[in-house]
Write an enzyme that holds these catalytic residues in place. Structure first.
Site, mmCIF file in Angstrom:
data_model
loop_
_atom_site.group_PDB
_atom_site.id
_atom_site.type_symbol
_atom_site.label_atom_id
_atom_site.label_comp_id
_atom_site.label_asym_id
_atom_site.label_seq_id
_atom_site.Cartn_x
_atom_site.Cartn_y
_atom_site.Cartn_z
ATOM 1 N N ARG A 51 13.426 -13.607 -4.587
ATOM 2 C CA ARG A 51 13.010 -12.352 -3.960
ATOM 3 C C ARG A 51 13.890 -11.183 -4.392
ATOM 4 N NH1 ARG A 51 14.420 -10.198 0.909
ATOM 5 N NH2 ARG A 51 15.405 -12.113 1.594
ATOM 6 N N TYR A 103 -7.198 6.962 -6.331
ATOM 7 C CA TYR A 103 -7.583 5.600 -5.967
ATOM 8 C C TYR A 103 -7.755 5.521 -4.459
ATOM 9 C CZ TYR A 103 -7.112 0.724 -4.751
ATOM 10 O OH TYR A 103 -7.299 -0.514 -4.186
ATOM 11 N N LYS A 201 -4.420 -3.836 -13.746
ATOM 12 C CA LYS A 201 -5.427 -3.242 -14.604
ATOM 13 C C LYS A 201 -5.053 -3.407 -16.081
ATOM 14 C CE LYS A 201 -7.355 -1.881 -10.722
ATOM 15 N NZ LYS A 201 -6.351 -2.026 -9.673
#
Length: 380
Positions: A51, A103, A201
């Site tokens: 993490r 967006y 993307k």
């Protein structure tokens, strides 16, 4: 080794020989925790737990930072997680200025979160630098958010001018460059403090990874807060997903350049069709942001475009339904071409016209794509 071009660095995938045994494909470095020595010390620059950042993420982060000409990058479990880490750097009472058309997932989250968190939020017209300047000047502003080209109208915002306005106002300047990618634009070189990507993307490019990325121009206060937020909320990208993202970035340049080439040809084709009332693509001289895009974008104008249909929502949905090569699906930036009725996705409050279809151009034969659109338009 002499300095290599960005295309070569991307193709190599941050693979650097160090005298050991290496495959030509960057290896997958899986693991959630790491060994300490007998003195309970970790190797230099090694973190103890996944993490906190691990070797599994670092190759993709290093490559992206280099492509964006930044000093460091951080990967996140999604684009929304990355954007959230940036906004969470602000304090209650601070103000964000963002484009009205952007967006929708992030816009909707900003509206909800800012109200809960006690942040002021104001929107500007992304196609107008005057609107941006006026909105920033209306009140003390701590963060200026840009998205260029903006989704799904593909407005182009002058990053250099906006960065000066933001910095003169004492605001951090953040640019969502998901659509442009570092192949076409490097916002940090134009004055931005942070560049953001929905790495799902174009950076990944294969529609099989959810990821976000943040790249910084310097080790400033905002960057330190972003990294701390990632650690504290556990928004890190897993090692396998990081490896897939790195694999995708190795073909970033040829994928984006082919998509740009095909998108321009398709946009020019669509402008000649009687069923189409408007084509929105920065590569067309008819686009209001064309001249700015020519200055700000290199090697192309993106693989994204939108068309508006005579006949409104009914016509748009009929054309989408008649497509056979274009796939009816949400998202963008993959090797496959997609068609989306954006208003249906965003809902009744969307600023997107109901007659608009958004196209994400992939790497298929452009002749096949044009033929598909031709037969779909003929269905009207």
């Amino acid at each position: 080794m002499t300095e290599l071009s960005p295309e070569t660095y991307a193709a190599r995938g941050s693979l650097e020989a160090d005298g050991g045994v290496h495959p030509v494909v960057p290896p997958l470095l899986a693991g959630t925790t790491y060994l300490r020595d007998q003195n309970y010390q970790l190797p230099a620059e090694q973190t103890p737990y996944v993490r906190l950042n691990t070797p599994g993420q670092q190759p993709a982060e290093q490559l992206l930072a280099k492509l964006e000409q930044g000093t460091a990058a951080a990967l996140f479990a999604s684009g929304t997680a990355a954007a959230s880490a940036i906004v969470l750097a602000l304090k209650p009472g601070d103000r964000i200025v963002a484009p009205h058309v952007m967006y929708c997932g992030l816009r909707d989250w900003l509206i909800t979160f800012c109200e809960r968190w006690g942040l002021a939020l104001a929107f500007y017209d992304g196609a107008s630098i005057d609107s941006l300047a006026d909105t920033v000047a209306q009140a003390s502003t701590q963060m200026l958010w840009l998205e260029t080209p903006s989704n799904p109208l593909w407005d182009v915002t002058d990053i250099s001018a906006a960065a000066k306005i933001g910095k003169d106002a004492g605001a951090w300047v953040v640019v969502d460059s998901t659509v442009a990618t570092p192949v076409l634009t490097q916002p940090l070189t134009l004055g931005a403090d942070i560049v953001f990507h929905s790495a799902t993307k174009y950076l990944n490019g294969h529609s099989d990874v959810i990821a976000g990325a943040v790249v910084t121009a310097a080790d400033h206060e905002l960057w330190q807060a972003v990294v701390q937020n990632r650690k504290q909320v556990g928004a890190v990208l897993g090692s396998f997903e990081s490896w897939l993202l790195l694999r995708g970035m190795r073909t970033l340049f040829p994928r984006v350049r082919l998509a740009c080439q095909s998108a321009l040809e398709i946009a020019q084709f669509l402008e000649q069709q009687d069923q189409v009332s408007e084509v929105l693509y920065p590569g067309l001289p008819s686009h209001p942001g064309h001249q700015l895009a020519k200055l700000q974008m290199n090697n192309g104008f993106s693989g994204m475009l939108s068309l508006r249909l005579n006949g409104g929502a009914r016509a748009a949905l009929q054309v989408a339904g008649a497509c056979q090569v274009f796939l009816r699906a949400t998202s963008l930036g993959g090797v496959e071409s997609l068609v989306e009725h954006r208003h249906s996705i965003e809902g009744d409050d969307s600023p997107v016209p109901e007659d608009l279809l958004r196209l994400s151009i992939g790497i298929e034969s452009v002749d096949d794509l044009k033929a598909d659109l031709s037969q779909a338009l003929a269905s009207l």
